[in-house]
Design a protein around this motif. Structure first.
Motif, PDB file in Angstrom:
ATOM      1  N   LEU A  76       0.840  -1.191   0.000  1.00  0.00           N
ATOM      2  CA  LEU A  76       0.000   0.000   0.000  1.00  0.00           C
ATOM      3  C   LEU A  76       0.873   1.237   0.000  1.00  0.00           C
ATOM      4  N   PHE A  77       0.306   2.325  -0.523  1.00  0.00           N
ATOM      5  CA  PHE A  77       1.042   3.584  -0.560  1.00  0.00           C
ATOM      6  C   PHE A  77       0.935   4.270   0.793  1.00  0.00           C
ATOM      7  N   ASP A  78       2.105   4.694   1.321  1.00  0.00           N
ATOM      8  CA  ASP A  78       2.158   5.407   2.597  1.00  0.00           C
ATOM      9  C   ASP A  78       2.291   6.894   2.286  1.00  0.00           C
ATOM     10  N   ALA A  79       1.267   7.664   2.704  1.00  0.00           N
ATOM     11  CA  ALA A  79       1.271   9.102   2.407  1.00  0.00           C
ATOM     12  C   ALA A  79       2.367   9.818   3.162  1.00  0.00           C
ATOM     13  N   GLN A  80       2.724   9.349   4.342  1.00  0.00           N
ATOM     14  CA  GLN A  80       3.768  10.007   5.143  1.00  0.00           C
ATOM     15  C   GLN A  80       5.174   9.712   4.598  1.00  0.00           C
ATOM     16  N   GLU A  81       5.399   8.439   4.224  1.00  0.00           N
ATOM     17  CA  GLU A  81       6.714   8.063   3.703  1.00  0.00           C
ATOM     18  C   GLU A  81       6.836   8.313   2.202  1.00  0.00           C
ATOM     19  N   HIS A  82       5.688   8.538   1.550  1.00  0.00           N
ATOM     20  CA  HIS A  82       5.657   8.747   0.100  1.00  0.00           C
ATOM     21  C   HIS A  82       6.300   7.575  -0.654  1.00  0.00           C
ATOM     22  N   GLU A  83       5.933   6.395  -0.241  1.00  0.00           N
ATOM     23  CA  GLU A  83       6.464   5.201  -0.895  1.00  0.00           C
ATOM     24  C   GLU A  83       5.521   4.036  -0.626  1.00  0.00           C
ATOM     25  N   MET A  84       5.711   3.004  -1.404  1.00  0.00           N
ATOM     26  CA  MET A  84       4.914   1.807  -1.232  1.00  0.00           C
ATOM     27  C   MET A  84       5.470   1.004  -0.058  1.00  0.00           C
ATOM     28  N   VAL A  85       4.588   0.583   0.830  1.00  0.00           N
ATOM     29  CA  VAL A  85       4.985  -0.100   2.061  1.00  0.00           C
ATOM     30  C   VAL A  85       4.328  -1.472   2.077  1.00  0.00           C
ATOM     31  N   PRO A  86       5.068  -2.528   2.383  1.00  0.00           N
ATOM     32  CA  PRO A  86       4.463  -3.863   2.467  1.00  0.00           C
ATOM     33  C   PRO A  86       3.585  -4.003   3.726  1.00  0.00           C
ATOM     34  N   HIS A  87       2.490  -4.704   3.562  1.00  0.00           N
ATOM     35  CA  HIS A  87       1.564  -4.951   4.664  1.00  0.00           C
ATOM     36  C   HIS A  87       1.182  -6.425   4.664  1.00  0.00           C
ATOM     37  N   ARG A  88       0.714  -6.838   5.845  1.00  0.00           N
ATOM     38  CA  ARG A  88       0.114  -8.161   6.001  1.00  0.00           C
ATOM     39  C   ARG A  88      -1.365  -7.926   6.318  1.00  0.00           C
ATOM     40  N   GLN A  89      -2.261  -8.574   5.594  1.00  0.00           N
ATOM     41  CA  GLN A  89      -3.673  -8.316   5.806  1.00  0.00           C
ATOM     42  C   GLN A  89      -4.444  -9.615   6.020  1.00  0.00           C
ATOM     43  N   LEU A  90      -5.556  -9.464   6.780  1.00  0.00           N
ATOM     44  CA  LEU A  90      -6.436 -10.586   7.101  1.00  0.00           C
ATOM     45  C   LEU A  90      -7.865 -10.180   6.737  1.00  0.00           C
ATOM     46  N   SER A  91      -8.481 -10.932   5.893  1.00  0.00           N
ATOM     47  CA  SER A  91      -9.865 -10.647   5.470  1.00  0.00           C
ATOM     48  C   SER A  91     -10.797 -11.707   6.055  1.00  0.00           C
ATOM     49  N   PHE A  92     -11.977 -11.240   6.537  1.00  0.00           N
ATOM     50  CA  PHE A  92     -12.970 -12.159   7.097  1.00  0.00           C
ATOM     51  C   PHE A  92     -14.338 -11.492   7.034  1.00  0.00           C
ATOM     52  N   ALA A  93     -15.362 -12.306   7.141  1.00  0.00           N
ATOM     53  CA  ALA A  93     -16.744 -11.799   7.117  1.00  0.00           C
ATOM     54  C   ALA A  93     -17.232 -11.542   8.544  1.00  0.00           C
ATOM     55  N   LEU A  94     -17.977 -10.434   8.714  1.00  0.00           N
ATOM     56  CA  LEU A  94     -18.486 -10.056  10.043  1.00  0.00           C
ATOM     57  C   LEU A  94     -19.972  -9.736   9.913  1.00  0.00           C
ATOM     58  N   ALA A  95     -20.754 -10.378  10.768  1.00  0.00           N
ATOM     59  CA  ALA A  95     -22.209 -10.142  10.763  1.00  0.00           C
ATOM     60  C   ALA A  95     -22.644  -9.684  12.140  1.00  0.00           C
ATOM     61  N   ALA A  96     -23.078  -8.418  12.229  1.00  0.00           N
ATOM     62  CA  ALA A  96     -23.569  -7.877  13.494  1.00  0.00           C
ATOM     63  C   ALA A  96     -25.072  -8.183  13.612  1.00  0.00           C
TER      64      ALA A  96
ATOM     65  N   GLY B  65     -28.833  -7.875  13.571  1.00  0.00           N
ATOM     66  CA  GLY B  65     -29.747  -6.917  12.960  1.00  0.00           C
ATOM     67  C   GLY B  65     -29.168  -6.143  11.814  1.00  0.00           C
ATOM     68  N   GLN B  66     -27.948  -6.490  11.374  1.00  0.00           N
ATOM     69  CA  GLN B  66     -27.303  -5.758  10.276  1.00  0.00           C
ATOM     70  C   GLN B  66     -26.838  -6.762   9.229  1.00  0.00           C
ATOM     71  N   PRO B  67     -26.778  -6.312   7.974  1.00  0.00           N
ATOM     72  CA  PRO B  67     -26.290  -7.217   6.932  1.00  0.00           C
ATOM     73  C   PRO B  67     -24.796  -7.504   7.124  1.00  0.00           C
ATOM     74  N   PRO B  68     -24.338  -8.671   6.686  1.00  0.00           N
ATOM     75  CA  PRO B  68     -22.906  -8.998   6.846  1.00  0.00           C
ATOM     76  C   PRO B  68     -22.017  -8.089   5.979  1.00  0.00           C
ATOM     77  N   VAL B  69     -20.853  -7.821   6.521  1.00  0.00           N
ATOM     78  CA  VAL B  69     -19.854  -6.999   5.811  1.00  0.00           C
ATOM     79  C   VAL B  69     -18.531  -7.778   5.758  1.00  0.00           C
ATOM     80  N   SER B  70     -17.643  -7.351   4.846  1.00  0.00           N
ATOM     81  CA  SER B  70     -16.308  -7.961   4.721  1.00  0.00           C
ATOM     82  C   SER B  70     -15.294  -7.041   5.385  1.00  0.00           C
ATOM     83  N   ILE B  71     -14.589  -7.554   6.346  1.00  0.00           N
ATOM     84  CA  ILE B  71     -13.599  -6.783   7.118  1.00  0.00           C
ATOM     85  C   ILE B  71     -12.188  -7.206   6.674  1.00  0.00           C
ATOM     86  N   THR B  72     -11.370  -6.199   6.501  1.00  0.00           N
ATOM     87  CA  THR B  72      -9.948  -6.448   6.190  1.00  0.00           C
ATOM     88  C   THR B  72      -9.091  -5.686   7.197  1.00  0.00           C
TER      89      THR B  72
END
Length: 438
Positions: free
Chosen positions: A84-104, A106-113
């Motif tokens: 992802l691009f880091d606005a403070q460093e002005h460069e692309m920075v590697p990240h580790r991400q975790l995606s999963f589904a979340l259902a609250a 009375g609310q429709p399910p959403v995708s969380i990352t």
């Protein structure tokens, strides 16, 4: 390459290999551990958000600004790497991400990352890698420095022993007296060399004494035999005996050959054992002119066309007078003895070379073999075959170059003696009667 450097090279290669394998293993091990820690943190955040959703609490979007992405569209769940691009460093920075589904409730399910930056992980790995490279450089430099110190200090007795062996001269009649260094292996080596040199000197002295005694004891009977045979040949009654006369004459010729052989072997022994007198400046041009004049009757008897060319005079070399006479005598007699009747003999002398060129019977093979002892052009010759061996030993003793070549389909024999540019006096004590030829 010396022994210590050779062993150190293998140690360095082994250390470099093991350190490289260890560094790669450590790098990937730390990288795996740090990524596992990031994965655990992301999994913990996931459990925390699932618990909040079940409890109807608000998601910590403000706390995770930039690291939390909520999307109504379903995403592929699981862990993955992204940049992802880091606005403070002005460069692309590697990240580790975790995606999963979340259902609250009375609310429709959403995708969380959930995302976590890996900059700290890469910085840590860079520091670890730099430290490992620095340690490797220090280790290799330390081994090289230790090798030089060991070579200069611990191996000093070994180099001293080598120097003593290089400078050892058996003609000094003294055994080695090597010290006993502190290193046990070097002390054992020096002790063995001391004992070996003592036995060598004793054997050499016995051999030298035997050779001298044998030469002395055989010379006198030979001289007596020659004198008596000469007297016997002059007896009138022997000339009338057709049977005994030729036998006595052949016996006299045999004693002459034996006497020449005795003189030649004695001269070779003296040269090899460096029992020759001190070298003196010799006018080689004058001595060569004298020798050519002495051999003129022999040239004429063989009907040889001969010539002497002295390009530059004077030509001065440092030789023992007896060896100088023997050198020229054997060169010229060899050129006459192995010539053909009516052939040619040419001698050329410069300040740098003495060349003797003569015709002869066609010869094949390696001309260097004629320097071997008892080697003859003609097996039926009365010559013992030691003339060129004497020439070779004299040239080797004084550092003269010697070369035998064939030309004109093997019928032209050329001997070249390269004279030194700067005369150097070579010789030892114990001068003796040195003039001998085939």
């Amino acid at each position: 390459m010396n022994l210590l450097n050779a062993t150190t090279r293998y140690y360095l290669l082994l250390a470099l290999f093991l350190f490289g394998v260890g560094s790669v293993g450590l790098y990937y091990g730390i990288s795996w551990a740090l990524r596992a820690e990031v994965d655990e943190q992301l999994a913990g955040r996931r459990l925390e958000m699932l618990a909040r959703a079940r409890a109807g609490q608000q998601l910590p979007a403000a706390e995770l600004a930039g690291l939390l992405d909520i999307d109504r569209q379903p995403r592929h769940p699981g862990l993955r790497d992204t940049v992802l691009f880091d606005a403070q460093e002005h460069e692309m920075v590697p990240h580790r991400q975790l995606s999963f589904a979340l259902a609250a409730p009375g609310q429709p399910p959403v995708s969380i990352t959930l995302r976590k930056s890996l900059v700290e992980t890469e910085d840590l790995l860079g520091v670890v890698l730099a430290v490992m490279i620095a340690v490797l450089a220090l280790l290799l430099a330390g081994m090289v420095g230790l090798n030089r110190w060991l070579s200069a200090r611990l191996w000093a007795p070994f180099r001293y022993t080598l120097g003593a062996l290089r400078g050892y001269n058996l003609q000094q009649h003294q055994p080695l007296a090597l010290p006993a260094p502190a290193v046990a292996e070097f002390a054992e080596l020096n002790q063995a060399l001391n004992g070996f040199s003592q036995r060598l000197v004793a054997d050499y002295e016995n051999l030298r004494e035997f050779t001298a005694n044998a030469a002395h004891e055989t010379q006198t009977p030979l001289a007596i035999m020659q004198a008596q045979l000469e007297q016997l040949l002059q007896v009138p009654a022997l000339a009338e005996d057709v049977t005994a006369g030729p036998l006595v004459a052949e016996l006299y010729r045999g004693t002459l050959r034996l006497s020449r052989l005795h003189q030649a072997l004695s001269l070779l022994s003296k040269i090899e054992n460096r029992q020759v007198g001190e070298a003196q400046p010799i006018r080689l041009d004058e001595l060569l002119t004298e020798k050519m004049a002495q051999l003129e009757p022999l040239f004429e008897a063989r009907e040889l066309r001969y010539g002497l060319d002295i390009a530059q005079a004077p030509v001065v070399v440092y030789l023992h007078p007896g060896l100088a006479d023997s050198l020229l005598q054997n060169l010229l007699q060899n050129a006459v003895r192995h010539n053909v009747r009516g052939g040619e003999l040419m001698v050329t002398l410069t300040r740098h070379e003495l060349k003797v060129s003569n015709t002869g019977p066609a010869t094949t093979g390696d001309p260097a073999r004629f320097f071997e002892r008892f080697r003859k052009h003609n097996a039926a010759s009365d010559s013992p075959g030691l003339g060129l061996s004497i020439v070779q030993q004299i040239c080797a003793h004084y550092g003269f170059g010697l070369r035998y070549t064939l030309a004109e389909h093997g019928t032209r024999h050329i001997l070249r003696v390269a004279l030194p540019a700067a005369p150097v006096a070579v010789g030892a004590a114990a001068p003796a009667a040195l003039t001998a030829s085939e």
